[in-house]
Design a protein around this motif. Structure first.
Motif, PDB file in Angstrom:
ATOM      1  N   LEU A   1       0.829  -1.212   0.000  1.00  0.00           N
ATOM      2  CA  LEU A   1       0.000   0.000   0.000  1.00  0.00           C
ATOM      3  C   LEU A   1       0.861   1.258   0.000  1.00  0.00           C
ATOM      4  CD1 LEU A   1      -2.801  -1.019   2.539  1.00  0.00           C
ATOM      5  CD2 LEU A   1      -2.699  -1.443   0.077  1.00  0.00           C
ATOM      6  N   TYR A   2       1.866   1.265  -0.862  1.00  0.00           N
ATOM      7  CA  TYR A   2       2.768   2.413  -0.951  1.00  0.00           C
ATOM      8  C   TYR A   2       2.199   3.535  -1.824  1.00  0.00           C
ATOM      9  CZ  TYR A   2       6.142  -1.020   0.781  1.00  0.00           C
ATOM     10  OH  TYR A   2       6.790  -1.976   1.516  1.00  0.00           O
ATOM     11  N   VAL A   3       1.258   3.181  -2.681  1.00  0.00           N
ATOM     12  CA  VAL A   3       0.707   4.130  -3.645  1.00  0.00           C
ATOM     13  C   VAL A   3      -0.814   4.018  -3.629  1.00  0.00           C
ATOM     14  CG1 VAL A   3       0.670   4.855  -6.065  1.00  0.00           C
ATOM     15  CG2 VAL A   3       2.745   3.829  -5.114  1.00  0.00           C
ATOM     16  N   VAL A   4      -1.499   5.161  -3.641  1.00  0.00           N
ATOM     17  CA  VAL A   4      -2.952   5.181  -3.830  1.00  0.00           C
ATOM     18  C   VAL A   4      -3.186   5.335  -5.327  1.00  0.00           C
ATOM     19  CG1 VAL A   4      -5.118   6.309  -3.230  1.00  0.00           C
ATOM     20  CG2 VAL A   4      -3.239   6.269  -1.578  1.00  0.00           C
ATOM     21  N   PRO A   5      -3.652   4.285  -6.010  1.00  0.00           N
ATOM     22  CA  PRO A   5      -3.636   4.300  -7.479  1.00  0.00           C
ATOM     23  C   PRO A   5      -4.678   5.220  -8.100  1.00  0.00           C
ATOM     24  CG  PRO A   5      -3.780   2.053  -6.580  1.00  0.00           C
ATOM     25  CD  PRO A   5      -4.093   3.000  -5.473  1.00  0.00           C
ATOM     26  N   PHE A   6      -4.328   5.747  -9.271  1.00  0.00           N
ATOM     27  CA  PHE A   6      -5.262   6.446 -10.135  1.00  0.00           C
ATOM     28  C   PHE A   6      -5.784   5.438 -11.168  1.00  0.00           C
ATOM     29  CE2 PHE A   6      -2.726  10.645  -9.463  1.00  0.00           C
ATOM     30  CZ  PHE A   6      -3.159  10.703  -8.160  1.00  0.00           C
ATOM     31  N   GLY A   7      -6.035   5.907 -12.381  1.00  0.00           N
ATOM     32  CA  GLY A   7      -6.613   5.045 -13.404  1.00  0.00           C
ATOM     33  C   GLY A   7      -5.747   4.933 -14.632  1.00  0.00           C
ATOM     34  N   VAL A   8      -6.174   4.063 -15.543  1.00  0.00           N
ATOM     35  CA  VAL A   8      -5.441   3.824 -16.774  1.00  0.00           C
ATOM     36  C   VAL A   8      -6.433   3.724 -17.926  1.00  0.00           C
ATOM     37  CG1 VAL A   8      -5.472   1.306 -16.485  1.00  0.00           C
ATOM     38  CG2 VAL A   8      -3.671   2.380 -17.846  1.00  0.00           C
ATOM     39  N   LEU A   9      -6.028   4.208 -19.086  1.00  0.00           N
ATOM     40  CA  LEU A   9      -6.859   4.142 -20.292  1.00  0.00           C
ATOM     41  C   LEU A   9      -6.561   2.860 -21.057  1.00  0.00           C
ATOM     42  CD1 LEU A   9      -6.441   7.848 -21.464  1.00  0.00           C
ATOM     43  CD2 LEU A   9      -8.515   6.816 -20.512  1.00  0.00           C
ATOM     44  N   PRO A  10      -7.514   2.382 -21.856  1.00  0.00           N
ATOM     45  CA  PRO A  10      -7.295   1.126 -22.581  1.00  0.00           C
ATOM     46  C   PRO A  10      -6.342   1.240 -23.759  1.00  0.00           C
ATOM     47  CG  PRO A  10      -9.430   2.067 -23.150  1.00  0.00           C
ATOM     48  CD  PRO A  10      -8.879   2.903 -22.033  1.00  0.00           C
ATOM     49  N   ALA A  11      -6.070   2.453 -24.219  1.00  0.00           N
ATOM     50  CA  ALA A  11      -5.183   2.646 -25.370  1.00  0.00           C
ATOM     51  C   ALA A  11      -4.511   4.007 -25.240  1.00  0.00           C
ATOM     52  CB  ALA A  11      -5.963   2.568 -26.685  1.00  0.00           C
ATOM     53  N   ASP A  12      -3.411   4.195 -25.971  1.00  0.00           N
ATOM     54  CA  ASP A  12      -2.760   5.503 -26.009  1.00  0.00           C
ATOM     55  C   ASP A  12      -3.571   6.435 -26.902  1.00  0.00           C
ATOM     56  OD1 ASP A  12      -0.571   4.663 -24.432  1.00  0.00           O
ATOM     57  OD2 ASP A  12       0.399   3.806 -26.191  1.00  0.00           O
ATOM     58  N   ARG A  13      -3.826   7.625 -26.420  1.00  0.00           N
ATOM     59  CA  ARG A  13      -4.612   8.601 -27.173  1.00  0.00           C
ATOM     60  C   ARG A  13      -3.686   9.719 -27.640  1.00  0.00           C
ATOM     61  NH1 ARG A  13     -10.145   8.895 -23.433  1.00  0.00           N
ATOM     62  NH2 ARG A  13     -11.071   6.981 -24.291  1.00  0.00           N
ATOM     63  N   LEU A  14      -3.720   9.946 -28.925  1.00  0.00           N
ATOM     64  CA  LEU A  14      -2.746  10.838 -29.548  1.00  0.00           C
ATOM     65  C   LEU A  14      -3.447  11.796 -30.494  1.00  0.00           C
ATOM     66  CD1 LEU A  14       0.427  11.071 -29.736  1.00  0.00           C
ATOM     67  CD2 LEU A  14       0.233   9.715 -31.832  1.00  0.00           C
ATOM     68  N   VAL A  15      -3.108  13.067 -30.385  1.00  0.00           N
ATOM     69  CA  VAL A  15      -3.514  14.035 -31.395  1.00  0.00           C
ATOM     70  C   VAL A  15      -2.255  14.444 -32.137  1.00  0.00           C
ATOM     71  CG1 VAL A  15      -3.384  15.969 -29.745  1.00  0.00           C
ATOM     72  CG2 VAL A  15      -4.659  16.242 -31.869  1.00  0.00           C
ATOM     73  N   HIS A  16      -2.323  14.485 -33.474  1.00  0.00           N
ATOM     74  CA  HIS A  16      -1.110  14.711 -34.261  1.00  0.00           C
ATOM     75  C   HIS A  16      -1.419  15.463 -35.545  1.00  0.00           C
ATOM     76  CE1 HIS A  16      -2.215  11.454 -37.103  1.00  0.00           C
ATOM     77  NE2 HIS A  16      -2.696  10.864 -36.033  1.00  0.00           N
ATOM     78  N   ASP A  17      -0.386  16.058 -36.084  1.00  0.00           N
ATOM     79  CA  ASP A  17      -0.484  16.712 -37.382  1.00  0.00           C
ATOM     80  C   ASP A  17      -0.952  15.682 -38.414  1.00  0.00           C
ATOM     81  OD1 ASP A  17       0.340  17.634 -40.058  1.00  0.00           O
ATOM     82  OD2 ASP A  17       1.328  19.270 -38.985  1.00  0.00           O
TER      83      ASP A  17
ATOM     84  N   LEU B   1       4.142  -3.869 -29.818  1.00  0.00           N
ATOM     85  CA  LEU B   1       3.507  -4.300 -28.580  1.00  0.00           C
ATOM     86  C   LEU B   1       3.355  -3.139 -27.602  1.00  0.00           C
ATOM     87  CD1 LEU B   1       5.381  -7.650 -27.742  1.00  0.00           C
ATOM     88  CD2 LEU B   1       3.086  -7.401 -28.698  1.00  0.00           C
ATOM     89  N   TYR B   2       4.227  -2.138 -27.733  1.00  0.00           N
ATOM     90  CA  TYR B   2       4.331  -1.101 -26.709  1.00  0.00           C
ATOM     91  C   TYR B   2       3.566   0.178 -27.034  1.00  0.00           C
ATOM     92  CZ  TYR B   2       7.755  -3.870 -24.202  1.00  0.00           C
ATOM     93  OH  TYR B   2       8.371  -4.858 -23.468  1.00  0.00           O
ATOM     94  N   GLY B   3       2.949   0.264 -28.222  1.00  0.00           N
ATOM     95  CA  GLY B   3       2.181   1.451 -28.544  1.00  0.00           C
ATOM     96  C   GLY B   3       3.044   2.692 -28.637  1.00  0.00           C
ATOM     97  N   TRP B   4       2.531   3.789 -28.097  1.00  0.00           N
ATOM     98  CA  TRP B   4       3.251   5.072 -28.108  1.00  0.00           C
ATOM     99  C   TRP B   4       4.210   5.061 -26.926  1.00  0.00           C
ATOM    100  CZ3 TRP B   4       3.718   8.964 -31.497  1.00  0.00           C
ATOM    101  CH2 TRP B   4       4.209  10.191 -31.066  1.00  0.00           C
ATOM    102  N   TRP B   5       5.448   4.603 -27.168  1.00  0.00           N
ATOM    103  CA  TRP B   5       6.375   4.299 -26.073  1.00  0.00           C
ATOM    104  C   TRP B   5       7.760   4.786 -26.471  1.00  0.00           C
ATOM    105  CZ3 TRP B   5       5.914   1.659 -21.323  1.00  0.00           C
ATOM    106  CH2 TRP B   5       7.084   1.173 -20.760  1.00  0.00           C
ATOM    107  N   GLY B   6       8.140   5.956 -25.987  1.00  0.00           N
ATOM    108  CA  GLY B   6       9.466   6.476 -26.312  1.00  0.00           C
ATOM    109  C   GLY B   6       9.612   6.774 -27.800  1.00  0.00           C
ATOM    110  N   TRP B   7      10.825   7.106 -28.202  1.00  0.00           N
ATOM    111  CA  TRP B   7      11.093   7.475 -29.583  1.00  0.00           C
ATOM    112  C   TRP B   7      10.968   6.286 -30.533  1.00  0.00           C
ATOM    113  CZ3 TRP B   7      11.559  11.432 -32.796  1.00  0.00           C
ATOM    114  CH2 TRP B   7      12.185  11.231 -34.019  1.00  0.00           C
ATOM    115  N   TRP B   8      11.507   5.136 -30.129  1.00  0.00           N
ATOM    116  CA  TRP B   8      11.655   4.006 -31.041  1.00  0.00           C
ATOM    117  C   TRP B   8      10.345   3.319 -31.354  1.00  0.00           C
ATOM    118  CZ3 TRP B   8      16.470   3.080 -33.075  1.00  0.00           C
ATOM    119  CH2 TRP B   8      17.519   3.779 -32.479  1.00  0.00           C
ATOM    120  N   SER B   9       9.386   3.399 -30.459  1.00  0.00           N
ATOM    121  CA  SER B   9       8.068   2.828 -30.717  1.00  0.00           C
ATOM    122  C   SER B   9       7.031   3.924 -30.915  1.00  0.00           C
ATOM    123  CB  SER B   9       7.646   1.930 -29.548  1.00  0.00           C
ATOM    124  OG  SER B   9       6.399   1.345 -29.766  1.00  0.00           O
TER     125      SER B   9
END
Length: 609
Positions: A560-576, A587-595
Motif C-alpha cells: 500500500l505504498y501508492v494510492v492508485p489512479f486510473g489507466v486508459l485502454p489505449a494511447d490517445r494521440l492528437v497529431h499533425d 507491442l508497446y504502442g506510443w512508447w518512447g522514440w523508437w516505438s
C-alpha cells in the motif's frame, strides 16, 4: 583489462595471482545477430526490418515535439541537470538495439554480433567495423571500454546497479569486447547491450558531469544543430549516418529535423497544441478527449486524433507515500489515508468513467498477480511468509473498490479505527501525532490535474481530523525535491515493460531508501521485494520469470505504498494530419522514440534520393 579506470593492470594481476580471475565468456559460443531475455529472437539473421515500421517511408520534413518544464543540459547520462528526453535516442547508438515487437529482444547495432555463453556469465560484443561517430571517426574498442566504465562509475544511478555486477571488461580479440560478470545474470547481457557508447575524447573525457551544454559527438541518426536552454533544442539528421543501411534502422528516423519546444506549464503546451504548433501530443485527460477538441485545427483537418492499441502492463500511477517520514512508515496509516480517496467518484465526476482503476504494478498483463499465489510465487516468498501483510499470499491485500458516493461512511469508520490503532488520536477535533502536534501532511504536485485530485483527497480527510497541504511547484523544483525525497506525498508514474528486470532495483531496491536520485520514491526497503527482484533476474525459464514478476507485483501492491489512479485502454494521440505510421503497431504502442514518433513519417515529405 579495463575494470578500474585508474588501475586496470592491478586488477588483472591481483586477480590472476590469487586465482580468482573470472572466467571469460565462452569463446566457443557462436556469434549471433540477436539475443532475447527468454527463448530466441523472433527475427532471422537476414531480417529486412522490424515489423512495426514502413521500410519505404518517405524521408524528410520537420517534426515538432512539445515538453513541459525546462532543460539546462545536453548530457542525459548524469544526475545533475535536466536534458531533453530524446537526446539518448537521437544522438547516441548502443551496441544492440531493441525490437518493440517482442517483450525483450535485442538485435545488432554498433555491434555486428554478440556471443553469450549458455549460463550468461558474461557477454562478448563484436564491433561493426563500419560504425562511426558523427565526426567521421570510427567507434573503437577503447570507446566501448571507456563508456561502460565511466557510465557505471560516474553516471546516473540507473547505470550503477548493472556495473556493480561486472567483474572484468577487456578487449578479448581485435574488435571484440568481453564483459565477465560476478555471477550469472540472464538480463545483464541485454542491459549492457543497451548502454550508449560515447566518444572517449569528447566532450566529457575527464569529467562526465563537465560542461552540460557542449554539443556532444554521438553515433546516432541525429546531431544537435542548436540549443536554447530552457526554450528549444533542434536535431538535424546526419546525412552520413553510418547506421542508415542497417535492417534494424529501416523505416525509423524518417524526418530531416526534430525540434523540441519547452513550455512552462501544461496549459501553455495545450495552447500550442490547439494552435497547431506541436505535431504530437499524448492526451491522458478523458474529459478533454471527449469535449476539448472543438477548435479550428481539428475542424479544418490539420490535426487528427488516433487511439493506439498496446499490450503494456498498466504500470503504477498515483499518490506516493514517502515511508521515510513518520507516520507514513506505518502501513495502517497508509491504508487509512488511501481508504477515503474515492476513486470511483473521481473517475465519474472528472473523467466520465473512462478510466479503469490500476489494480497492481503489472496489471493487464501475464505478469500481474491474480488471486492466491501459485506454487512458484510461494517459493519466492516463503522465507517471508510470517512478515508479509495479511492477505498477501491470498491476493486480498490490495485497495478495495470504492463506493462512488464521494464519502463512504464505512471507509471513514475503518480509516479512523486504523489511525487509532497506530496511536494517532483525535484531540480537540484534530488527529494528532504522538508528540501532540496536529497530523498535517504535504502533497507535492506539479500539474493542475494532480492539484485537483489532491484537493478532493484533502476534503475527504477532514472528517478524520487530518490536514493536507498542497504545494504545486514548477518542473525544476519538482525534480529537485523528488531526487532528494523531500516530500510527504507526491505523484509518480512507474511505466512497466513486458520484461521487467534490473531497473526494478532502481525503482524499488532497498538501497534507494537512502541513495538520492533513484525512483524508489516511496522508500521501500523490504526483504521480500529484494528476493522477488533477485528471482526475476535469475529466472531461467518463462514460467519462473512470470512467477517472480507476480511475486514482486503481489508484495508491492500489498505494501500500500501508492494510492492508485486510473489507466486508459489505449494511447490517445492528437497529431499533425500530415504524419503517418505503419498499420502494424508494436507491442508497446506510443512508447518512447523508437516505438513512438521515430516510426512515423510525413506523407508530404519528398522521398530521399
Amino acid at each position: 583489462m579495463f575494470r578500474n579506470l585508474h588501475e586496470p593492470l592491478i586488477f588483472l594481476l591481483s586477480a590472476t595471482l590469487f586465482g580468482v580471475l573470472p572466467a571469460a565468456a565462452d569463446p566457443a559460443a557462436p556469434v549471433v545477430h540477436g539475443i532475447a531475455m527468454h527463448g530466441e529472437p523472433a527475427l532471422p539473421p537476414d531480417f529486412a526490418h522490424f515489423p512495426y515500421v514502413s521500410p519505404d517511408a518517405p524521408q524528410g520534413g520537420t517534426m515538432v515535439l512539445g515538453e513541459t518544464g525546462v532543460f539546462d543540459s545536453l548530457n542525459p547520462f548524469v544526475l545533475k541537470g535536466s536534458a531533453p528526453w530524446v537526446m539518448r535516442s537521437l544522438v547516441y547508438e548502443t551496441l544492440l538495439t531493441r525490437s518493440y515487437a517482442e517483450p525483450f529482444t535485442l538485435y545488432a547495432s554498433l555491434a555486428s554480433g554478440v556471443r553469450v555463453p549458455p549460463d550468461r556469465s558474461g557477454v562478448t560484443f563484436v564491433l561493426d567495423p563500419a560504425a562511426r561517430f558523427s565526426d567521421g571517426s570510427p567507434v573503437t574498442v577503447e570507446d566501448v571500454l571507456w563508456s561502460l566504465q565511466v557510465l557505471g562509475e560516474q553516471g546516473h544511478p540507473r547505470y550503477r546497479a548493472a556495473w556493480s555486477q561486472v567483474a572484468a571488461v577487456e578487449e578479448s580479440a581485435p574488435g571484440e569486447v568481453t564483459v565477465t560478470f560476478n555471477a550469472p545474470n540472464r538480463e545483464l547481457p541485454l542491459l549492457l547491450g543497451l548502454r550508449p557508447i560515447l566518444k572517449k575524447t569528447a566532450p566529457w573525457q575527464d569529467d562526465l558531469a563537465g560542461d552540460p551544454l557542449v554539443p556532444p559527438i554521438g553515433s546516432g541518426p541525429y546531431v544537435v544543430e542548436r540549443a536554447e536552454p530552457g526554450r528549444q533544442v533542434t536535431f538535424r539528421r546526419d546525412p552520413d549516418w553510418w547506421g542508415a543501411v542497417r535492417p534494424a534502422n529501416r523505416g525509423l528516423h524518417n524526418v530531416e529535423e526534430v525540434r523540441v519546444d519547452f513550455f512552462r506549464s501544461g496549459d501553455a503546451l495545450w495552447q500550442a497544441v490547439t494552435a497547431g504548433e506541436v505535431d504530437f501530443f499524448s492526451d491522458a485527460d478523458p474529459a478533454r478527449w471527449e469535449t476539448g477538441y472543438d477548435f479550428p485545427a481539428i475542424r479544418d483537418g490539420r490535426l487528427t486524433r488516433s487511439e493506439i492499441a498496446h499490450q503494456r502492463p498498466t504500470g503504477m500511477r498515483g499518490f506516493v507515500f514517502n515511508t521515510r517520514r513518520a507516520p507514513l512508515g506505518d502501513r495502517r496509516v497508509r491504508q487509512a489515508l488511501g481508504l477515503v480517496f474515492d476513486w470511483a467518484w473521481v473517475n465519474e465526476r472528472l473523467y466520465r468513467g473512462a478510466y479503469s482503476r490500476i489494480a497492481s504494478y503489472f496489471g493487464g498483463s501475464a505478469l500481474a498477480f491474480d488471486g492466491a499465489a501459485s506454487v512458484g510465487e510461494r517459493a519466492v516468498l516463503a522465507p517471508f511468509a510470517e512478515t508479509l501483510p495479511e492477505g498477501t499470499l491470498e491476493g486480498t491485500a490490495r485497495w478495495p473498490q470504492t463506493a462512488g458516493t464521494g464519502r463512504d461512511r464505512r471507509a471513514l469508520r475503518r480509516a479512523a479505527a486504523l489511525l487509532d490503532e497506530a496511536g494517532l488520536d483525535v484531540v480537540g477535533g484534530l488527529r494528532r501525532r504522538p508528540d501532540g502536534s496536529p497530523l498535517t501532511l504535504g502533497v507535492l504536485v506539479r500539474a493542475a490535474e494532480e492539484e485537483t485530485l489532491a484537493g478532493i483527497w484533502g476534503e475527504a480527510l477532514k472528517p478524520l481530523g487530518i490536514g493536507l497541504e498542497i504545494r504545486r511547484v514548477d518542473a525544476a523544483q519538482w525534480e529537485e525535491r523528488r531526487r532528494a525525497y523531500d516530500y510527504d506525498i507526491t505523484v509518480n508514474r512507474w511505466a512497466m515493460s513486458l520484461s521487467p528486470g534490473t531497473e526494478q532495483r532502481l525503482y524499488f531496491g532497498a538501497a534507494g531508501r537512502e541513495t538520492p536520485g533513484t525512483r524508489n520514491y516511496m522508500g521501500v526497503a523490504d526483504p521480500a521485494v529484494e528476493a522477488a527482484i533477485d528471482a526475476l533476474l535469475t529466472a531461467e525459464g518463462r514460467q519462473a520469470f512470470e512467477d517472480a514478476a507476480r511475486a514482486l507485483d503481489r508484495v508491492l501492491t500489498a505494501g500500500l505504498y501508492v494510492v492508485p489512479f486510473g489507466v486508459l485502454p489505449a494511447d490517445r494521440l492528437v497529431h499533425d494530419s500530415a504524419f503517418r505510421r505503419a498499420e502494424t503497431g508494436s507491442l508497446y504502442g506510443w512508447w518512447g522514440w523508437w516505438s513512438g514518433p521515430g516510426t512515423w513519417w510525413r506523407a508530404d515529405a519528398e522521398t530521399a534520393e
